[in-house]
Design a protein around this motif. Structure first.
Motif, PDB file in Angstrom:
ATOM      1  N   HIS A 169       0.820  -1.216   0.000  1.00  0.00           N
ATOM      2  CA  HIS A 169       0.000   0.000   0.000  1.00  0.00           C
ATOM      3  C   HIS A 169       0.853   1.264   0.000  1.00  0.00           C
ATOM      4  O   HIS A 169       0.542   2.225  -0.706  1.00  0.00           O
ATOM      5  N   ILE A 170       1.921   1.259   0.759  1.00  0.00           N
ATOM      6  CA  ILE A 170       2.769   2.449   0.845  1.00  0.00           C
ATOM      7  C   ILE A 170       3.425   2.750  -0.500  1.00  0.00           C
ATOM      8  O   ILE A 170       3.616   3.909  -0.865  1.00  0.00           O
ATOM      9  N   VAL A 171       3.730   1.707  -1.262  1.00  0.00           N
ATOM     10  CA  VAL A 171       4.335   1.902  -2.585  1.00  0.00           C
ATOM     11  C   VAL A 171       3.353   2.620  -3.498  1.00  0.00           C
ATOM     12  O   VAL A 171       3.714   3.565  -4.213  1.00  0.00           O
ATOM     13  N   GLY A 172       2.097   2.200  -3.474  1.00  0.00           N
ATOM     14  CA  GLY A 172       1.075   2.856  -4.282  1.00  0.00           C
ATOM     15  C   GLY A 172       0.877   4.308  -3.891  1.00  0.00           C
ATOM     16  O   GLY A 172       0.739   5.187  -4.748  1.00  0.00           O
ATOM     17  N   LYS A 173       0.879   4.574  -2.592  1.00  0.00           N
ATOM     18  CA  LYS A 173       0.708   5.958  -2.127  1.00  0.00           C
ATOM     19  C   LYS A 173       1.908   6.824  -2.531  1.00  0.00           C
ATOM     20  O   LYS A 173       1.736   7.969  -2.941  1.00  0.00           O
ATOM     21  N   LEU A 174       3.117   6.284  -2.409  1.00  0.00           N
ATOM     22  CA  LEU A 174       4.301   7.055  -2.794  1.00  0.00           C
ATOM     23  C   LEU A 174       4.334   7.315  -4.300  1.00  0.00           C
ATOM     24  O   LEU A 174       4.757   8.384  -4.735  1.00  0.00           O
ATOM     25  N   ARG A 175       3.872   6.355  -5.087  1.00  0.00           N
ATOM     26  CA  ARG A 175       3.765   6.587  -6.544  1.00  0.00           C
ATOM     27  C   ARG A 175       2.761   7.690  -6.840  1.00  0.00           C
ATOM     28  O   ARG A 175       2.961   8.503  -7.736  1.00  0.00           O
ATOM     29  N   TRP A 176       1.651   7.666  -6.109  1.00  0.00           N
ATOM     30  CA  TRP A 176       0.621   8.681  -6.288  1.00  0.00           C
ATOM     31  C   TRP A 176       1.182  10.067  -5.958  1.00  0.00           C
ATOM     32  O   TRP A 176       0.971  11.030  -6.689  1.00  0.00           O
ATOM     33  N   ILE A 177       1.925  10.170  -4.870  1.00  0.00           N
ATOM     34  CA  ILE A 177       2.525  11.451  -4.487  1.00  0.00           C
ATOM     35  C   ILE A 177       3.575  11.877  -5.517  1.00  0.00           C
ATOM     36  O   ILE A 177       3.636  13.049  -5.905  1.00  0.00           O
ATOM     37  N   ALA A 178       4.400  10.944  -5.976  1.00  0.00           N
ATOM     38  CA  ALA A 178       5.427  11.248  -6.977  1.00  0.00           C
ATOM     39  C   ALA A 178       4.801  11.695  -8.295  1.00  0.00           C
ATOM     40  O   ALA A 178       5.397  12.483  -9.038  1.00  0.00           O
ATOM     41  N   GLY A 179       3.582  11.234  -8.566  1.00  0.00           N
ATOM     42  CA  GLY A 179       2.880  11.617  -9.780  1.00  0.00           C
ATOM     43  C   GLY A 179       2.140  12.938  -9.665  1.00  0.00           C
ATOM     44  O   GLY A 179       1.414  13.327 -10.578  1.00  0.00           O
TER      45      GLY A 179
END
Length: 71
Positions: A27-37
């Motif tokens: 889940h944290i990976v998805g959230k960090l990708r979302w923030i990076a995007g």
């Protein structure tokens, strides 16, 4: 400060709360990708969720830094 001495508990938190749910990706990976995007469409709940899943990793980083500078 007592929590920072218990690195085994923090590591366990990283592997459970930090990475849960595990499928299809942590889940944290998805959230960090979302923030990076650009974090477009993130609500306050999404930010809180990121903090909740990221806190164990932040504590682990603090423990590592304290151990390095303690020497």
């Amino acid at each position: 400060m007592e929590l920072l001495k218990n690195w085994k508990l923090i590591l366990l938190l990283c592997l459970t709360l930090g990475l849960a749910p595990f499928k299809p990706e942590p889940h944290i990976v998805g959230k960090l990708r979302w923030i990076a995007g650009g974090a477009k469409g993130m609500t306050a709940m999404d930010w809180f969720d990121t903090l909740l899943h990221g806190l164990p990793f932040l504590l682990l980083i603090v423990i590592i830094i304290l151990k390095i500078f303690k020497k």
